[in-house]
Write a protein that holds these residues in place. Structure first.
Motif, mmCIF file in Angstrom:
data_model
loop_
_atom_site.group_PDB
_atom_site.id
_atom_site.type_symbol
_atom_site.label_atom_id
_atom_site.label_comp_id
_atom_site.label_asym_id
_atom_site.label_seq_id
_atom_site.Cartn_x
_atom_site.Cartn_y
_atom_site.Cartn_z
ATOM 1 N N VAL A 221 0.829 -1.205 0.000
ATOM 2 C CA VAL A 221 0.000 0.000 0.000
ATOM 3 C C VAL A 221 0.863 1.254 0.000
ATOM 4 O O VAL A 221 0.604 2.220 -0.740
ATOM 5 C CB VAL A 221 -0.951 -0.008 1.221
ATOM 6 N N SER A 222 1.897 1.279 0.826
ATOM 7 C CA SER A 222 2.755 2.466 0.919
ATOM 8 C C SER A 222 3.457 2.733 -0.408
ATOM 9 O O SER A 222 3.577 3.876 -0.849
ATOM 10 C CB SER A 222 3.788 2.282 2.032
ATOM 11 N N GLU A 223 3.909 1.659 -1.071
ATOM 12 C CA GLU A 223 4.631 1.823 -2.336
ATOM 13 C C GLU A 223 3.731 2.410 -3.415
ATOM 14 O O GLU A 223 4.124 3.336 -4.135
ATOM 15 C CB GLU A 223 5.193 0.473 -2.767
ATOM 16 N N ILE A 224 2.514 1.894 -3.523
ATOM 17 C CA ILE A 224 1.621 2.368 -4.585
ATOM 18 C C ILE A 224 1.194 3.817 -4.333
ATOM 19 O O ILE A 224 1.014 4.608 -5.254
ATOM 20 C CB ILE A 224 0.405 1.430 -4.728
ATOM 21 N N MET A 225 1.047 4.200 -3.044
ATOM 22 C CA MET A 225 0.685 5.591 -2.721
ATOM 23 C C MET A 225 1.842 6.544 -3.040
ATOM 24 O O MET A 225 1.622 7.649 -3.546
ATOM 25 C CB MET A 225 0.286 5.700 -1.251
ATOM 26 N N ARG A 226 3.079 6.105 -2.730
ATOM 27 C CA ARG A 226 4.231 6.952 -3.087
ATOM 28 C C ARG A 226 4.314 7.137 -4.604
ATOM 29 O O ARG A 226 4.620 8.229 -5.091
ATOM 30 C CB ARG A 226 5.517 6.299 -2.576
#
Length: 598
Positions: free
Chosen positions: A453-458
């Motif tokens: 989730v964090s990667e796709i948001m970044r």
């Protein structure tokens, strides 16, 4: 003829029974019990239910009248305004069907205007003082104590009469504090230092039995004629009540009722007390017995507690030793294999990650191939159906501009230029129409992949910050703190977030803020996309996720909007098994929520 006689006979019997029942109801006597709170003799709980020694005695009297005399009586309990009001009702002597109840003592004054039933409990009063007050013995000490203390009593009671007698006997005009009749004199004495008052012996002994702290002065103990019920001189109930109170079976039942509230031991003691010099000695002896019993019970509980504590300590020590030995043996047995197990786990985890990544690559490649094939098919159709005639139009306009421009007026030149611009816009819109194909359910293959989730948001934040910066819009991204990995379709989730961020930037004014945040729980993740744009009207919110909807809000920098973005978002979120919704007020910005199950 026989049937007629039988009918008339049955009718006569029915009317006779009905008349007898009516006469019986008219002849039924009703007894009204006027009372006021006197714990534990009679009191009322928070729900209006009456309980205590005296209410149960009257219910017993009701059964007695029915069983012994064959008479069903009515029984009504009426709470008086205060204790004095009971005596006033009886003194009025205008209702022969009332009886007063509230642990009433038989006194000469009351005998002057009313009559009493037989007694049901001895009437003994003791003088108590606040905790810490010394016990006095000599006459001088008694007088000094009375002079230095404040009395507590209730108006119109025997306790007030005893205080007046004490003033007359000692010649000391001590201060008296009056409390309302719904309060307890014992509580008034215990509530402040340097107080004293007369209370009933049962109340005092119940306090001692429970471990209460109060000082009883071993003088001015008085024994009255006993507790009874008070009746007006015109009463028609005295003989019935006296017969009930003196009946052996009733006395045994009454003894059980009183024992229920006072305790069997206290009741037997009070019921067998005699007056005279032995009274003070008997009370003192019982007082010491209760105190010793209380101390004995406390010591037993203390010993039981200490024994339990010792057993618990020994048990804990044994368990700790057992666990230490087991732990030591386990540590020695596992020490040689721990490194190998750790290495094995790391190798298996690496292999698992490799398999997962390979599967993701294979899934992504298959999905990209399918999407590319769909795109190519659609491009071919669009190229054949739209771009061929569109190219001819643009070519004709170019030829006219090059060869015949000088022959046209300035207005006609502008019109040709507008035709060229419009054709170019149509050419750009063809690209947007490619998203229409993604709305067909049969064309989307949803994958289940491990998505950070964090990667796709970044990734989304990095892509759209430059676009937002052109409009001087601040784009913030707030990541989850835990549970970052979910299983879903990476590409579809990326398209959902991109569409929502793109719309937020497109419809926001310069110098505002757009935010992307997420909240990760153990079983779901919630994305939140907020802007400070124009918001949605109530009418717009009803059709916001429909295809080709042109809403009232417009892009703030002339961007193109086909009305497909949000319908695509809804379709993709449904494919992912999630929910999407909007919260917005017109003129106060908008917030889109996307919730996916982990």
């Amino acid at each position: 003829m026989h049937r007629l006689l039988a009918f008339l006979l049955a009718l006569f019997c029915f009317l006779f029974c009905l008349l007898g029942s009516e006469i019986s109801n008219q002849n039924q006597r009703n007894l009204e019990v006027v009372w006021f709170t006197s714990t534990p003799f009679i009191e009322e709980d928070g729900n209006g239910n009456i309980s205590g020694i005296e209410p149960e005695m009257f219910e017993l009297f009701k059964e007695y009248m029915k069983n012994m005399k064959g008479e069903s009586i009515g029984l009504t309990f009426t709470k008086a305004e205060n204790f004095i009001n009971i005596l006033d009702r009886v003194k009025a002597n205008d209702d022969p069907n009332i009886v007063g109840a509230s642990a009433l003592s038989i006194t000469a004054d009351r005998k002057g205007y009313a009559q009493f039933t037989e007694t049901y409990l001895p009437d003994i009063t003791v003088l108590v003082s606040s905790e810490g007050t010394p016990i006095v013995n000599t006459i001088e000490e008694k007088l000094e104590m009375i002079r230095s203390l404040t009395a507590v009593t209730i108006r119109g009671t025997k306790y007030e009469t005893l205080l007046r007698n004490l003033k007359a006997d000692t010649g000391i005009d001590f201060e008296v504090v009056y409390i309302t009749s719904d309060m307890n004199i014992l509580d008034g004495v215990m509530s402040a230092p340097n107080r004293f008052g007369f209370i009933d012996l049962p109340i005092y002994l119940m306090l001692i039995q429970k471990g209460g702290e109060v000082t009883r002065q071993n003088f001015f103990n008085t024994q009255g004629d006993g507790y009874a019920f008070i009746l007006p001189d015109s009463s028609i109930w005295k003989s019935d009540l006296d017969e009930f109170l003196t009946d052996p079976n009733s006395k045994a039942a009454i003894a059980k009722i009183i024992s229920k509230y006072l305790g069997e031991e206290l009741y037997e003691f009070i019921d067998n007390l005699y007056g005279g010099p032995e009274l003070s000695t008997s009370i003192l002896t019982k007082e010491k017995e209760l105190q010793l019993a209380l101390i004995k019970n406390a010591n037993l509980k203390l010993e039981e507690g200490q024994a339990f504590q010792q057993t618990l300590i020994v048990g804990v020590i044994v368990i700790l030793i057992f666990f230490v030995v087991i732990g030591y043996l386990f540590y020695n047995n596992q020490k040689t294999t721990r490194l190998l197990v750790g290495q094995k786990d790391r190798i298996e985890e690496q292999q698992k990650d490799i398999r997962v990544k390979n599967q993701q690559l294979m899934n992504r490649n298959a999905q990209l191939v399918a999407l590319n094939e769909e795109k190519n098919n659609l491009v071919k159709i669009l190229a054949h159906d739209i771009r061929s005639p569109l190219s001819q139009i643009m070519m004709v306009v170019d030829i006219v501009n090059q060869n015949m421009k000088d022959q046209f007026s300035e207005v006609e030149v502008k019109m040709l230029s507008q035709v060229s611009i419009s054709a170019e816009r149509i050419n750009q819109m063809v690209t947007k129409i490619l998203d229409v194909d993604g709305l067909e359910e049969t064309r989307i293959k949803v994958l289940q992949e491990r998505v950070d989730v964090s990667e796709i948001m970044r990734d989304v934040g990095q892509r759209y910050r430059p676009i937002a910066a052109k409009k001087n819009i601040e784009l913030t991204v707030e990541l989850c703190e835990n549970h970052n990995i979910i299983r879903t379709d990476h590409l579809l989730l990326l398209l959902v977030l991109e569409n929502l961020i793109s719309n937020a930037v497109k419809f926001s004014e310069p110098n505002t803020m757009v935010s992307l945040s997420s909240k990760c729980e153990y079983d779901n993740v919630l994305f939140r996309i907020s802007d400070e744009g124009p918001g949605f009207s109530e009418e717009d919110k009803k059709k916001v996720f429909n295809k080709f909807q042109k809403l009232s809000a417009k892009p703030t920098a002339g961007e193109v909007s086909t009305g497909l973005g949000l319908s695509i978002v809804k379709k993709y979120v449904q494919d992912l098994g999630g929910k999407v919704w909007l919260e917005s007020e017109e003129g106060k910005g908008s917030t889109f929520f996307v919730k996916l199950t982990v």
